[in-house]
Design a protein around this motif. Structure first.
Motif, PDB file in Angstrom:
ATOM      1  N   HIS A  23      40.194  35.583  45.987  1.00  0.00           N
ATOM      2  CA  HIS A  23      39.334  35.835  44.828  1.00  0.00           C
ATOM      3  C   HIS A  23      37.997  36.458  45.202  1.00  0.00           C
ATOM      4  O   HIS A  23      37.352  37.084  44.367  1.00  0.00           O
ATOM      5  CB  HIS A  23      39.095  34.541  44.050  1.00  0.00           C
ATOM      6  N   SER A  24      37.580  36.325  46.438  1.00  0.00           N
ATOM      7  CA  SER A  24      36.293  36.879  46.883  1.00  0.00           C
ATOM      8  C   SER A  24      36.363  38.384  47.185  1.00  0.00           C
ATOM      9  O   SER A  24      35.341  39.009  47.451  1.00  0.00           O
ATOM     10  CB  SER A  24      35.806  36.139  48.121  1.00  0.00           C
ATOM     11  N   THR A  25      37.544  38.969  47.105  1.00  0.00           N
ATOM     12  CA  THR A  25      37.733  40.386  47.421  1.00  0.00           C
ATOM     13  C   THR A  25      37.151  41.278  46.334  1.00  0.00           C
ATOM     14  O   THR A  25      37.434  41.091  45.157  1.00  0.00           O
ATOM     15  CB  THR A  25      39.239  40.695  47.574  1.00  0.00           C
ATOM     16  N   PRO A  26      36.351  42.274  46.725  1.00  0.00           N
ATOM     17  CA  PRO A  26      35.852  43.234  45.739  1.00  0.00           C
ATOM     18  C   PRO A  26      37.004  44.047  45.144  1.00  0.00           C
ATOM     19  O   PRO A  26      37.928  44.443  45.863  1.00  0.00           O
ATOM     20  CB  PRO A  26      34.928  44.147  46.544  1.00  0.00           C
ATOM     21  N   ARG A  56      51.931  39.145  26.895  1.00  0.00           N
ATOM     22  CA  ARG A  56      51.812  40.542  27.298  1.00  0.00           C
ATOM     23  C   ARG A  56      52.032  40.628  28.816  1.00  0.00           C
ATOM     24  O   ARG A  56      51.655  39.735  29.553  1.00  0.00           O
ATOM     25  CB  ARG A  56      50.470  41.141  26.908  1.00  0.00           C
ATOM     26  N   GLY A  57      52.632  41.714  29.233  1.00  0.00           N
ATOM     27  CA  GLY A  57      52.906  41.907  30.646  1.00  0.00           C
ATOM     28  C   GLY A  57      51.826  42.679  31.371  1.00  0.00           C
ATOM     29  O   GLY A  57      51.691  42.568  32.581  1.00  0.00           O
ATOM     30  N   GLU A  58      51.063  43.470  30.600  1.00  0.00           N
ATOM     31  CA  GLU A  58      49.998  44.239  31.218  1.00  0.00           C
ATOM     32  C   GLU A  58      49.020  44.711  30.160  1.00  0.00           C
ATOM     33  O   GLU A  58      49.306  44.671  28.954  1.00  0.00           O
ATOM     34  CB  GLU A  58      50.542  45.428  32.000  1.00  0.00           C
ATOM     35  N   GLU A  59      47.864  45.140  30.638  1.00  0.00           N
ATOM     36  CA  GLU A  59      46.862  45.717  29.755  1.00  0.00           C
ATOM     37  C   GLU A  59      45.934  46.606  30.563  1.00  0.00           C
ATOM     38  O   GLU A  59      45.773  46.425  31.762  1.00  0.00           O
ATOM     39  CB  GLU A  59      46.072  44.638  29.011  1.00  0.00           C
ATOM     40  N   GLU A  60      45.354  47.582  29.899  1.00  0.00           N
ATOM     41  CA  GLU A  60      44.338  48.447  30.493  1.00  0.00           C
ATOM     42  C   GLU A  60      42.971  47.872  30.159  1.00  0.00           C
ATOM     43  O   GLU A  60      42.719  47.527  29.004  1.00  0.00           O
ATOM     44  CB  GLU A  60      44.437  49.865  29.926  1.00  0.00           C
ATOM     45  N   VAL A  61      42.114  47.744  31.155  1.00  0.00           N
ATOM     46  CA  VAL A  61      40.773  47.199  30.929  1.00  0.00           C
ATOM     47  C   VAL A  61      39.735  48.048  31.661  1.00  0.00           C
ATOM     48  O   VAL A  61      40.053  48.727  32.641  1.00  0.00           O
ATOM     49  CB  VAL A  61      40.651  45.721  31.374  1.00  0.00           C
ATOM     50  N   THR A  62      38.524  47.969  31.165  1.00  0.00           N
ATOM     51  CA  THR A  62      37.378  48.590  31.827  1.00  0.00           C
ATOM     52  C   THR A  62      36.306  47.526  31.934  1.00  0.00           C
ATOM     53  O   THR A  62      35.496  47.343  31.016  1.00  0.00           O
ATOM     54  CB  THR A  62      36.865  49.799  31.020  1.00  0.00           C
ATOM     55  N   PRO A  63      36.324  46.762  33.023  1.00  0.00           N
ATOM     56  CA  PRO A  63      35.336  45.691  33.182  1.00  0.00           C
ATOM     57  C   PRO A  63      33.927  46.258  33.334  1.00  0.00           C
ATOM     58  O   PRO A  63      33.752  47.373  33.830  1.00  0.00           O
ATOM     59  CB  PRO A  63      35.769  44.972  34.455  1.00  0.00           C
ATOM     60  N   PRO A  64      32.917  45.483  32.933  1.00  0.00           N
ATOM     61  CA  PRO A  64      31.539  45.923  33.126  1.00  0.00           C
ATOM     62  C   PRO A  64      31.171  45.945  34.615  1.00  0.00           C
ATOM     63  O   PRO A  64      31.861  45.359  35.446  1.00  0.00           O
ATOM     64  CB  PRO A  64      30.720  44.877  32.364  1.00  0.00           C
ATOM     65  N   ALA A  65      30.074  46.613  34.921  1.00  0.00           N
ATOM     66  CA  ALA A  65      29.646  46.804  36.316  1.00  0.00           C
ATOM     67  C   ALA A  65      29.431  45.497  37.062  1.00  0.00           C
ATOM     68  O   ALA A  65      29.610  45.441  38.282  1.00  0.00           O
ATOM     69  CB  ALA A  65      28.369  47.641  36.353  1.00  0.00           C
ATOM     70  N   GLU A  66      29.058  44.427  36.365  1.00  0.00           N
ATOM     71  CA  GLU A  66      28.803  43.160  37.062  1.00  0.00           C
ATOM     72  C   GLU A  66      30.074  42.456  37.525  1.00  0.00           C
ATOM     73  O   GLU A  66      30.017  41.470  38.251  1.00  0.00           O
ATOM     74  CB  GLU A  66      27.937  42.219  36.219  1.00  0.00           C
ATOM     75  N   ILE A 104      38.705  37.610  36.880  1.00  0.00           N
ATOM     76  CA  ILE A 104      39.417  36.510  36.208  1.00  0.00           C
ATOM     77  C   ILE A 104      38.485  35.823  35.216  1.00  0.00           C
ATOM     78  O   ILE A 104      38.874  35.558  34.074  1.00  0.00           O
ATOM     79  CB  ILE A 104      39.995  35.521  37.232  1.00  0.00           C
ATOM     80  N   GLN A 105      37.251  35.577  35.609  1.00  0.00           N
ATOM     81  CA  GLN A 105      36.301  34.940  34.696  1.00  0.00           C
ATOM     82  C   GLN A 105      36.011  35.835  33.489  1.00  0.00           C
ATOM     83  O   GLN A 105      35.942  35.365  32.357  1.00  0.00           O
ATOM     84  CB  GLN A 105      35.004  34.584  35.411  1.00  0.00           C
ATOM     85  N   TRP A 106      35.854  37.116  33.715  1.00  0.00           N
ATOM     86  CA  TRP A 106      35.602  38.062  32.624  1.00  0.00           C
ATOM     87  C   TRP A 106      36.781  38.100  31.657  1.00  0.00           C
ATOM     88  O   TRP A 106      36.586  38.095  30.446  1.00  0.00           O
ATOM     89  CB  TRP A 106      35.316  39.447  33.200  1.00  0.00           C
ATOM     90  N   LEU A 107      38.009  38.102  32.185  1.00  0.00           N
ATOM     91  CA  LEU A 107      39.190  38.076  31.328  1.00  0.00           C
ATOM     92  C   LEU A 107      39.208  36.801  30.485  1.00  0.00           C
ATOM     93  O   LEU A 107      39.520  36.834  29.291  1.00  0.00           O
ATOM     94  CB  LEU A 107      40.469  38.174  32.163  1.00  0.00           C
ATOM     95  N   ARG A 108      38.860  35.684  31.092  1.00  0.00           N
ATOM     96  CA  ARG A 108      38.816  34.403  30.369  1.00  0.00           C
ATOM     97  C   ARG A 108      37.739  34.414  29.289  1.00  0.00           C
ATOM     98  O   ARG A 108      37.948  33.920  28.187  1.00  0.00           O
ATOM     99  CB  ARG A 108      38.560  33.253  31.337  1.00  0.00           C
ATOM    100  N   ASP A 109      36.588  34.972  29.615  1.00  0.00           N
ATOM    101  CA  ASP A 109      35.468  34.980  28.670  1.00  0.00           C
ATOM    102  C   ASP A 109      35.750  35.829  27.439  1.00  0.00           C
ATOM    103  O   ASP A 109      35.238  35.547  26.354  1.00  0.00           O
ATOM    104  CB  ASP A 109      34.187  35.498  29.343  1.00  0.00           C
ATOM    105  N   ARG A 110      36.548  36.866  27.580  1.00  0.00           N
ATOM    106  CA  ARG A 110      36.775  37.789  26.472  1.00  0.00           C
ATOM    107  C   ARG A 110      38.021  37.488  25.659  1.00  0.00           C
ATOM    108  O   ARG A 110      38.257  38.136  24.637  1.00  0.00           O
ATOM    109  CB  ARG A 110      36.813  39.229  26.979  1.00  0.00           C
ATOM    110  N   ASP A 111      38.828  36.525  26.086  1.00  0.00           N
ATOM    111  CA  ASP A 111      40.117  36.300  25.433  1.00  0.00           C
ATOM    112  C   ASP A 111      40.471  34.819  25.483  1.00  0.00           C
ATOM    113  O   ASP A 111      40.658  34.254  26.555  1.00  0.00           O
ATOM    114  CB  ASP A 111      41.167  37.143  26.159  1.00  0.00           C
ATOM    115  N   GLU A 112      40.584  34.202  24.313  1.00  0.00           N
ATOM    116  CA  GLU A 112      40.889  32.765  24.249  1.00  0.00           C
ATOM    117  C   GLU A 112      42.231  32.434  24.899  1.00  0.00           C
ATOM    118  O   GLU A 112      42.357  31.426  25.592  1.00  0.00           O
ATOM    119  CB  GLU A 112      40.882  32.304  22.793  1.00  0.00           C
TER     120      GLU A 112
END
Length: 83
Positions: A64-67, A15-25, A33-41
């Motif tokens: 990676h430290s950038t908000p 896939r070239g792109e996707e729409e996501v709504t990450p949680p507040a944390e 990047i970690q959240w994307l990894r955790d939710r998708d094998e």
């Protein structure tokens, strides 16, 4: 927000792109990047070495430290060879 994948990340994720709504944390690019990894094998496999993944928030390359703040588009891509 929209996540865009480039080069071999796009190929490995099929896939070239996707729409996501990450949680507040999810605050930084690294968190995202970690959240994307955790939710998708497939993402977990493609980003096994997250330190190699480069990121751009609304076209500006950032560490990676950038908000992520109110970024509309986050691009993720592998390191590019160059001279």
């Amino acid at each position: 927000m929209k996540i865009r994948y480039f080069a071999w990340l796009r190929e490995r994720l099929n896939r070239g792109e996707e729409e996501v709504t990450p949680p507040a944390e999810v605050i930084t690019v690294g968190d995202l990047i970690q959240w994307l990894r955790d939710r998708d094998e497939a993402a977990d496999l493609a980003m096994q070495k997250p330190s190699l993944i480069k990121a751009a928030l609304d076209t500006e390359i950032v560490p990676h430290s950038t908000p992520i703040g109110n970024a509309k588009v986050i691009a993720l891509f592998p390191p590019m060879p160059g001279g």
